[in-house]
Design an enzyme around this catalytic site. Structure first.
Site, PDB file in Angstrom:
ATOM      1  N   PRO A 190       0.848  -1.185   0.048  1.00 32.23           N
ATOM      2  CA  PRO A 190      -0.033  -0.050   0.074  1.00 32.23           C
ATOM      3  C   PRO A 190       0.883   1.129   0.012  1.00 32.23           C
ATOM      4  CG  PRO A 190      -0.515  -1.664   1.628  1.00 32.23           C
ATOM      5  CD  PRO A 190       0.639  -2.075   1.252  1.00 32.23           C
ATOM      6  N   PHE A 191       0.663   2.442  -0.863  1.00 28.18           N
ATOM      7  CA  PHE A 191       1.393   3.356  -1.050  1.00 28.18           C
ATOM      8  C   PHE A 191       0.710   4.734  -0.846  1.00 28.18           C
ATOM      9  CE2 PHE A 191       4.285   6.015  -3.107  1.00 28.18           C
ATOM     10  CZ  PHE A 191       5.600   5.653  -3.037  1.00 28.18           C
ATOM     11  N   GLY A 248       1.530   8.653   0.282  1.00 26.62           N
ATOM     12  CA  GLY A 248       2.349   9.743  -0.272  1.00 26.62           C
ATOM     13  C   GLY A 248       3.747   9.216  -0.244  1.00 26.62           C
ATOM     14  N   THR A 301       6.011   8.800   2.155  1.00 28.79           N
ATOM     15  CA  THR A 301       7.113   9.455   2.853  1.00 28.79           C
ATOM     16  C   THR A 301       7.622   8.705   4.075  1.00 28.79           C
ATOM     17  OG1 THR A 301       5.071  10.340   4.198  1.00 28.79           O
ATOM     18  CG2 THR A 301       5.685  11.549   2.430  1.00 28.79           C
ATOM     19  N   SER A 302       7.394   7.429   4.028  1.00 33.52           N
ATOM     20  CA  SER A 302       7.914   6.792   5.138  1.00 33.52           C
ATOM     21  C   SER A 302       9.462   6.676   5.258  1.00 33.52           C
ATOM     22  CB  SER A 302       7.622   5.063   4.887  1.00 33.52           C
ATOM     23  OG  SER A 302       8.384   4.140   5.972  1.00 33.52           O
ATOM     24  N   GLY A 346      -0.112  -1.652   6.842  1.00 30.41           N
ATOM     25  CA  GLY A 346      -0.460  -2.420   5.690  1.00 30.41           C
ATOM     26  C   GLY A 346      -0.353  -3.912   5.984  1.00 30.41           C
ATOM     27  N   GLN A 347      -0.082  -4.343   7.127  1.00 30.58           N
ATOM     28  CA  GLN A 347      -0.028  -5.869   7.207  1.00 30.58           C
ATOM     29  C   GLN A 347      -1.394  -6.666   7.326  1.00 30.58           C
ATOM     30  OE1 GLN A 347       2.640  -7.791   7.286  1.00 30.58           O
ATOM     31  NE2 GLN A 347       3.441  -5.827   6.842  1.00 30.58           N
ATOM     32  N   PHE A 348      -2.408  -5.888   7.913  1.00 30.06           N
ATOM     33  CA  PHE A 348      -3.793  -6.757   8.007  1.00 30.06           C
ATOM     34  C   PHE A 348      -4.824  -6.000   6.834  1.00 30.06           C
ATOM     35  CE2 PHE A 348      -2.841  -6.113  12.798  1.00 30.06           C
ATOM     36  CZ  PHE A 348      -1.716  -7.107  12.618  1.00 30.06           C
ATOM     37  N   TYR A 364      13.197  13.764  19.559  1.00 28.07           N
ATOM     38  CA  TYR A 364      13.621  13.741  18.098  1.00 28.07           C
ATOM     39  C   TYR A 364      15.092  14.123  17.951  1.00 28.07           C
ATOM     40  CZ  TYR A 364      12.143  14.514  13.345  1.00 28.07           C
ATOM     41  OH  TYR A 364      12.046  14.188  11.834  1.00 28.07           O
TER      42      TYR A 364
END
Lengths: 464, 464
Positions: free
Chosen positions: A66-67, A69, A71-72, A200-202, A386
């Site tokens: 699944p795609f 944006g 931005t991962s 996106g795993q399920f 961060y």
């Protein structure tokens, strides 16, 4: 494969869907290391078409990434095929509608492919805002926010993305699942929270029902300075524990502050001299922004702390550059700089120990690096940290240079905090997941995966 | 079975652990309908002993019903054996320690068997409160609160129980699982939210790490009246959406208000005359209580609504009786009255429709009943509705009388809201669970159960 929707086999399209935006992704696009490229880009235009694509991919045993944006920064959209013979990128940009708005309940249903700015535009027409502004805002999507448990810069005010979700519509290989029925429920475990962060795993998130808020009237952003990291942590902690956080609450450590002041250009020396005059030995910048919360409540609590006000110009300067990080990375890479970010969260009693541990681990591995840190999100019981790292890029082994630093930092993080506060697990944080959720946790996720995606077509090699 | 801890076979002990406190439970104890009684009561004194009991029960294939305060009103602790030949009640009262307090992070670890008052006493020694005050407060336990997604009377201020949980320690038949690592995380799905509300299906909660708050200084409770239900809903909605809810926010409908005023005794006629004088045609009582939130913020928002202040006496009167409901039920039963409660939640746009639907369903089934309703918990996007029903008890078929009413009400509820906002599923709400979470949701829960409790010894016949 039958064409149930637009399918592209063009190299340009496939390359555009080859991975996300981590430093290693950028290096891969520049020829360092293997770049997995999807065999095709499939672009459904409705939840029904997504379901149909999954049916066809199950039938042909094709992996689906699944795609949104793209931005991962943790390898979440790498086009890995796992044991499958082919892999397609499922581009969700076609799911771009605002499905419904319930103004009385302040709930809106948005399709998964809507980007941050588009969500604000669509909701703005109804007088609402989502209030979700992560650094990936300009490109990332509603579905991606949900799939990765995103947190925005104003999450102290609007909440993390999972706090906004009323329900999720998910296309799974075993059928459609709508999860979430009411503002709150005791009808068993909160299965919505199992789908949020499922990467996106399920299944493929097609629509998300979200709590929205009226557009802010006269938002305001201001800069402050405290003397030293510990004073800053103590200040942010009391704002959080007194329930008077600004919507945006950000504390930079002395290293990040030094860079921020240097980048302020002509004003920098004035500010620095002013701070010296005010007796601030180790300036740490605090940015506070009010969109829906009460400024006066925050300010009245601030009066109990030693704080130097830098005013709205500093706030405006932060606001102006709030999405610059991702934009500047290619230019820095061109200039021979390795630039990457890391993040975590922990309880207040361990915040400083965690900052020191990660900083030391990075410096020990990278040598002469600039390691900056800020608190980006505060909670009653703790805060996120961060880190931004800049170091001259190794010419011989740029991939190994960062990979080793990432391992060192992640080892330090996983001893004292969560392996990720808002970037998700993807491929890059996998080695530390079991330490965090236990082998039983991993088995539970696998059991759910086996139930919903029995042939394992969904996003191979991520999360689990 | 080997004795790994205290085991009682005494009839008195077994009877005390035979079911919870629903109206049907009370009837069963009075000889109406079957009363399942556990074969033994097992009382471990530590998380390790709980694990050992589970090991032995797996080995001997004995069903285990985790038992905290025994206050379930949905059949959650009925001693059902399912397909097993024996069933034990696992009494967790022995897990009664405050394990640790982190005052800086405001996090405390409490063992599962600690009751509401004992939790407040233990935390009070450190200057803290949990702030969780459901009507079951006096008997219910930390483990039970977590296992059932409990919500307290002050949840508008302190949050629902799941909002307070930082991590959970769970003894499962496949080993111990500690879930939850940081104040917030993006390390995959929030598995903590899978354990909270699991109603003993996945394991036995032995310890819970909880966010605590300083004990309130000068809490204050006040009564108000608005004219009509819709005006009240609109008022509570704006408080919730403006972010200025009192910690306790409760709106009674005209029927509940009538009873509340009648029960106020000698003052009742004075209040009624005063309200008539103020031109209030359909008084609806609003109780607001401030413990940690700002009273002035609420009051300033109230000024935009037509509200009659009844002052602190009415607030004190509510406070005095806040746990009376459960206490009075046996006396009402003795007096031949069927008394039971129901609850749900939905979005603001459906709150009134849902109230009307449930009220009509109950009246249609029960005839000459008193049906009262109040909003007990408010959210930005909606609210809970809590119904109290009183009707002369059928002499021929008291069980059937209520069972039919429950079905009618639950059918109405499940069309417009969640089948339960804070009472959990147990046995009684099972028939409506699949409608709410989908058959895929039920399959997911079953898959997780099969992973964690492969031989199915845990709490048979509940939730799933």
């Amino acid at each position: 494969m039958e064409a149930v929707c637009t399918v592209s086999l063009l190299d340009a399209d496939r390359l555009e869907h080859a991975g996300g935006l981590s430093y290693l992704d950028l290096l891969r696009h520049r020829g360092h290391g293997d770049l997995p490229v999807p065999d095709a880009v499939v672009a459904p235009a409705s939840p029904e078409e997504v379901a149909e694509v999954l049916r066809v991919c199950v039938e042909h045993d094709v992996a689906v990434v699944p795609f949104g944006g793209g931005t991962s920064v943790v390898g979440g959209v790498e086009a890995l095929r796992g044991p499958k013979s082919a892999v397609v990128a499922l581009d969700l940009a076609g799911l771009g509608s605002l499905v419904s708005v319930d103004p009385l309940s302040r709930v809106a249903v948005l399709q998964a492919g809507i980007t941050g700015p588009e969500a604000e535009r669509l909701l703005g027409e109804h007088g609402f805002t989502l209030g979700h502004f992560p650094q990936s805002f300009e490109r990332a999507t509603i579905g991606g926010f949900a799939a990765t448990r995103s947190a925005g810069q104003a999450s102290s005010g609007y909440g993390r993305f999972e706090d906004m979700v009323e329900s999720v519509r998910l296309a799974t290989p075993v059928g459609e699942w709508v999860v979430g029925a009411a503002p709150a429920s005791a009808a068993g475990p909160d299965l919505k929270q199992l789908v949020i962060g499922s990467e996106g795993q399920f299944g493929v998130i097609t629509e998300v029902s979200l709590r929205v808020r009226p557009r802010p009237y006269g938002p305001r952003y201001e800069g402050f300075v405290v003397d030293g990291w510990e004073a800053g942590v103590s200040l942010v902690r009391s704002l959080a524990q007194d329930g008077v956080l600004a919507d945006i609450t950000r504390l930079s450590d002395e290293h990040e502050t030094e860079v921020a002041l240097a980048l302020a250009g002509s004003k920098a020396s004035v500010v620095t001299r002013y701070l010296r005059f005010r007796g601030v030995a180790k300036p740490c910048l605090v940015i506070l922004g009010w969109e829906c919360r009460s400024r006066s409540a925050t300010m009245s609590s601030l009066s109990g702390h030693r704080v130097v006000r830098l005013g709205r110009a500093m706030g405006a300067s932060w606001l102006h550059g709030r999405y610059n990080g991702p934009r500047q990375r290619d230019a820095l890479l061109d200039a021979g700089v390795c630039v990457e970010t890391l993040e975590t969260a922990t309880h207040w009693s361990r915040v400083s120990e965690l900052r020191d541990a990660v900083r030391s681990a990075l410096l020990a591995e990278l040598g002469d690096a600039v390691v900056m840190c800020h608190i980006s999100h505060a909670y009653e019981t703790g805060a996120s940290l961060y880190f931004t790292v800049l170091v001259p890029r190794s010419l011989e082994d740029p991939v190994g240079q960062w990979a080793r630093a990432k391992v060192a930092a992640s080892d330090a993080i996983s001893r004292l905090g969560t392996i990720t506060h808002h970037h998700a697990v993807g491929r890059d944080h996998q080695p530390w997941l079991e330490n965090e959720i236990g082998s039983i946790g991993v088995d539970v996720l696998r059991a759910v995966k086996a139930q919903l995606d029995p042939t394992g077509i969904l996003n191979p090699g991520k999360l689990l």
